[in-house]
Scaffold this active site. Structure first.
Site, short mmCIF file in Angstrom:
data_model
loop_
_atom_site.label_atom_id
_atom_site.label_comp_id
_atom_site.label_asym_id
_atom_site.label_seq_id
_atom_site.Cartn_x
_atom_site.Cartn_y
_atom_site.Cartn_z
N ARG A 103 0.81 -1.24 0.00
CA ARG A 103 0.00 0.00 0.00
C ARG A 103 0.84 1.28 0.00
O ARG A 103 0.40 2.32 0.49
CB ARG A 103 -0.99 0.03 1.16
CG ARG A 103 -1.99 -1.11 1.13
CD ARG A 103 -3.21 -0.83 2.00
NE ARG A 103 -4.09 -1.99 2.03
CZ ARG A 103 -4.05 -2.94 2.96
NH1 ARG A 103 -3.20 -2.85 3.95
NH2 ARG A 103 -4.88 -3.96 2.90
N LYS A 132 1.88 10.36 -12.57
CA LYS A 132 0.98 9.44 -13.25
C LYS A 132 1.69 8.11 -13.40
O LYS A 132 2.78 8.04 -13.96
CB LYS A 132 0.58 9.96 -14.64
CG LYS A 132 -0.53 10.97 -14.62
CD LYS A 132 -1.13 11.15 -16.01
CE LYS A 132 -2.26 12.16 -16.01
NZ LYS A 132 -2.81 12.38 -17.37
N GLU A 173 7.02 15.31 -27.25
CA GLU A 173 6.46 15.81 -25.99
C GLU A 173 7.01 17.20 -25.66
O GLU A 173 6.33 18.02 -25.05
CB GLU A 173 6.72 14.83 -24.83
CG GLU A 173 6.04 13.47 -24.96
CD GLU A 173 4.57 13.45 -24.47
OE1 GLU A 173 4.03 14.49 -24.08
OE2 GLU A 173 3.97 12.35 -24.50
N LYS A 194 5.33 21.61 -16.88
CA LYS A 194 4.57 20.48 -16.34
C LYS A 194 4.37 20.63 -14.83
O LYS A 194 3.28 20.41 -14.32
CB LYS A 194 5.26 19.15 -16.66
CG LYS A 194 4.48 17.97 -16.10
CD LYS A 194 4.62 16.70 -16.88
CE LYS A 194 3.61 15.68 -16.36
NZ LYS A 194 3.73 14.39 -17.04
N GLU A 242 -5.88 15.76 -12.25
CA GLU A 242 -6.52 15.99 -13.55
C GLU A 242 -8.03 16.15 -13.47
O GLU A 242 -8.78 15.44 -14.12
CB GLU A 242 -6.15 14.84 -14.52
CG GLU A 242 -6.44 15.23 -15.97
CD GLU A 242 -5.80 14.27 -16.99
OE1 GLU A 242 -4.61 13.99 -16.84
OE2 GLU A 242 -6.50 13.86 -17.90
N ARG A 256 -4.90 20.07 -15.98
CA ARG A 256 -3.91 19.05 -16.30
C ARG A 256 -4.24 18.29 -17.58
O ARG A 256 -3.34 17.78 -18.26
CB ARG A 256 -3.74 18.07 -15.13
CG ARG A 256 -2.65 17.05 -15.38
CD ARG A 256 -2.20 16.26 -14.16
NE ARG A 256 -1.11 15.36 -14.53
CZ ARG A 256 -0.38 14.68 -13.69
NH1 ARG A 256 -0.58 14.79 -12.39
NH2 ARG A 256 0.59 13.89 -14.10
N ASN A 313 -2.59 16.47 -22.30
CA ASN A 313 -2.95 15.35 -23.16
C ASN A 313 -3.07 15.75 -24.62
O ASN A 313 -3.59 14.97 -25.43
CB ASN A 313 -4.27 14.74 -22.69
CG ASN A 313 -4.03 13.62 -21.70
OD1 ASN A 313 -3.38 12.65 -22.02
ND2 ASN A 313 -4.53 13.78 -20.49
N HIS A 336 -2.89 13.19 -27.40
CA HIS A 336 -2.89 11.86 -26.79
C HIS A 336 -4.13 11.04 -27.09
O HIS A 336 -4.07 9.81 -27.08
CB HIS A 336 -2.69 11.98 -25.27
CG HIS A 336 -1.27 12.26 -24.87
ND1 HIS A 336 -0.59 13.38 -25.26
CD2 HIS A 336 -0.38 11.52 -24.13
CE1 HIS A 336 0.64 13.35 -24.76
NE2 HIS A 336 0.80 12.23 -24.08
N HIS A 369 -3.08 7.69 -28.49
CA HIS A 369 -3.34 6.41 -27.82
C HIS A 369 -4.07 5.45 -28.76
O HIS A 369 -3.85 4.24 -28.72
CB HIS A 369 -4.16 6.62 -26.55
CG HIS A 369 -3.37 7.21 -25.42
ND1 HIS A 369 -3.96 7.72 -24.28
CD2 HIS A 369 -2.03 7.38 -25.25
CE1 HIS A 369 -3.02 8.17 -23.46
NE2 HIS A 369 -1.85 7.97 -24.02
N HIS A 400 5.44 5.86 -28.30
CA HIS A 400 4.43 6.75 -27.73
C HIS A 400 4.59 8.18 -28.26
O HIS A 400 3.62 8.80 -28.70
CB HIS A 400 4.53 6.72 -26.20
CG HIS A 400 3.65 7.72 -25.52
ND1 HIS A 400 2.27 7.66 -25.57
CD2 HIS A 400 3.94 8.83 -24.79
CE1 HIS A 400 1.75 8.68 -24.90
NE2 HIS A 400 2.75 9.40 -24.41
#
Lengths: 362, 362
Positions: free
Chosen positions: B120, B142, B184, B226, B236, B240, B244, B247, B251, B264
């Site tokens: 945890r 993330k 990026e 960032k 997000e 935020r 993306n 993206h 994706h 990517h």
């Protein structure tokens, strides 16, 4: 119905405790953002309660996606968790889709973990259907799955939006599972509330007969104590560890015999007696105290003799405990009856306990 | 070396950017609680850098457990994640054992997720070895693994204790991966800093020649933007999402071709051009703006023509995007060059883009 409030740094949520709550969509609606929920249960609980809850939600115009998982601790695995993810993605659930856990501790822990990880965090609701889940696992945000090398090793802290504990759902609970839940109830008396321990000794018969008033009081008292402790220490840096009374020994029993052989509550019950015996050997409890622990466990219908795993296996399994720090196993022990503490235990004392009178002689 | 500071409600951490940082154990030591770390890398990066870092830590008396995973986006799965858990448990790592991610975005995302879930929550450190990881994935917390139905679908927000971005590690980066990282970097210019876009147009040659000064400035500017955005919106809920840009399309390319076919960054680059074209059709960008986006991508050595997945497949794949809300796909588009916004797109416009000039003709 009574409502407790669990307040944490980042969130707060209500815990509703009472009867006839399953059909009460009004308790859930404030916590459902979109008109879509995934209702996740298991093959034992779903036939009993899923249709009722589904109908209550659909009457409010909510699209309900039922997901039914296999039942049992041995299914608390990544494979089962992945069944949840598969279904959520196949049904195009979004990160605002609410997940509802309808089941015992295994369902609650897995659905909570799935919600925490689905698209990096979807809202979720706990509707515990076992006493154990009502008094323990549904409150406080510990989520997890098991790993072959240790119970609940993979998980996160992630809080539900609301917990609804309906005593009526316990009607269908098998006697053995009721007893297992009582172990966690007894735990609260032992670790921090001697008066409650006394109440339990007086009312154990009513509890085992599923007297709703008695059950409701036991659940309220347990949840209030848990909420109080969790609100002080959400992520277990300190006082929350005390809720692990009996768990270091108990987890070893569960892993040693194979998950699902003993119920979690049974293992915790027997583990609490080993913790009491350890505390006696360290000079903190009297023989009478230990006998009192043994007696209340017996009253609850719980086993008091732990399996003989062999000292080496015991130590190996306990060395994977999450409380281990700098290689030392840290136990939750009793300072006195009604007051717990975290401590390490000398090797010879541990040896004595793990070969002693509360370990099965083959 | 320059150090940026990322401040969040619950935590803050430094991002060190410079040269000759890999051997600097002093940058890591303040963030290592116990004298034990798991150093996690992949089969490509480990032979280059693992021994150096390991030695630097062992010289400080730290017990280093190396874990080397297979390399590539198609290994960003539960199976690989479980290799980390297996090793951590076999080596009796505790919840205070620090996990160090030494690798690109895949290693960083997986190690972050493993750290979030191990008992945890264990502490972790990011040492990104690709430009893409240095400017994007190592900062902001993330973490995720992929699911066959969608990229990064399973993960959590979980922040590292420190990020160390050493420009020297880029010496070994293949040209194609450098270009993917530049996608990026370009993203930051397009979404919020037109002056930086101009700087990139002037300095692209130096960047592709791995000029350390130029790289360092690009990484600093990207990380500062960032960090600023993440500090406003860690999880997000709002701004935020602008990170993306490209993206949603990207994706879909990655999933549609099979993870790992396009890098990517390549998919994000081509996706940004589709986002620009969409923005033009909606009346927000000029043809000259779109050509400018295309030109900077070409300067960076990136593909500008997306594969023809078929409109139905595009829509199907994009419908699993994490920004989908109430069934509607939400895109990050450009309001003007240098300013992004989140918006939905009319079906006919989407149709036009997905069959238009920036889609491959078979």
């Amino acid at each position: 119905m009574i409502t407790l409030d669990l307040t944490l740094p980042d969130t707060r949520y209500p815990i509703h405790i009472g009867q006839q709550l399953l059909g009460r969509a009004d308790l859930l609606l404030p916590h459902i953002k979109h008109k879509k929920v995934a209702l996740i249960s298991n093959t034992t609980v779903a036939p009993l309660y899923l249709a009722n809850l589904r109908q209550a939600l659909e009457n409010q115009g909510i699209n309900v996606i039922p997901i039914v998982l296999p039942d049992g601790e041995d299914f608390k695995t990544w494979e089962t968790l992945n069944q949840i993810f598969d279904a959520l993605l196949q049904h195009r659930c979004e990160r605002n889709t609410t997940l509802i856990a309808l089941g015992g501790g295994v369902i609650g822990d897995m659905v909570g973990f799935a919600a925490a990880c689905y698209q990096r965090g979807a809202p979720f609701i706990q509707i515990p259907t076992t006493l154990l889940a009502q008094v323990d696992s549904s409150v406080g945000g510990k989520t997890a799955i098991n790993h072959p090398l240790g119970k609940n090793m993979i998980g996160v802290f992630y809080q539900p939006r609301v917990v609804v504990a309906d005593m009526d759902l316990l009607d269908s609970l098998p006697e053995r599972e009721l007893s297992a839940g009582l172990a966690e109830v007894i735990k609260y008396g032992l670790l921090g509330n001697l008066a409650f321990l006394g109440w339990l000794e007086q009312n154990m018969e009513a509890l085992r007969a599923k007297d709703k008033q008695a059950l409701s009081y036991a659940v309220q008292t347990s949840c209030a104590m848990k909420a109080d402790i969790v609100s002080q220490d959400e992520k277990e840096h300190g006082v929350r560890a005390l809720l692990n009374l009996g768990h270091t020994f108990g987890h070893a029993i569960e892993a040693g015999l194979g998950f699902g052989t003993w119920l979690h509550g049974e293992a915790v019950g027997a583990g609490m007696l080993l913790a009491a015996e350890t505390s006696r050997l360290l000079g903190n409890l009297s023989e009478a105290d230990v006998q009192r622990v043994k007696a209340i466990l017996e009253q609850a219908g719980l086993p008091t003799i732990s399996p003989d795993l062999g000292v080496a296996t015991w130590l190996e399994l306990m060395s994977h405990d999450k409380k281990v720090s700098d290689g030392e196993i840290r136990f939750v022990l009793l300072q006195t009856l009604g007051q717990a503490q975290v401590a390490t235990v000398p090797q010879d004392v541990l040896q004595q306990v793990l070969t002693g009178r509360f370990i099965s002689k083959a």
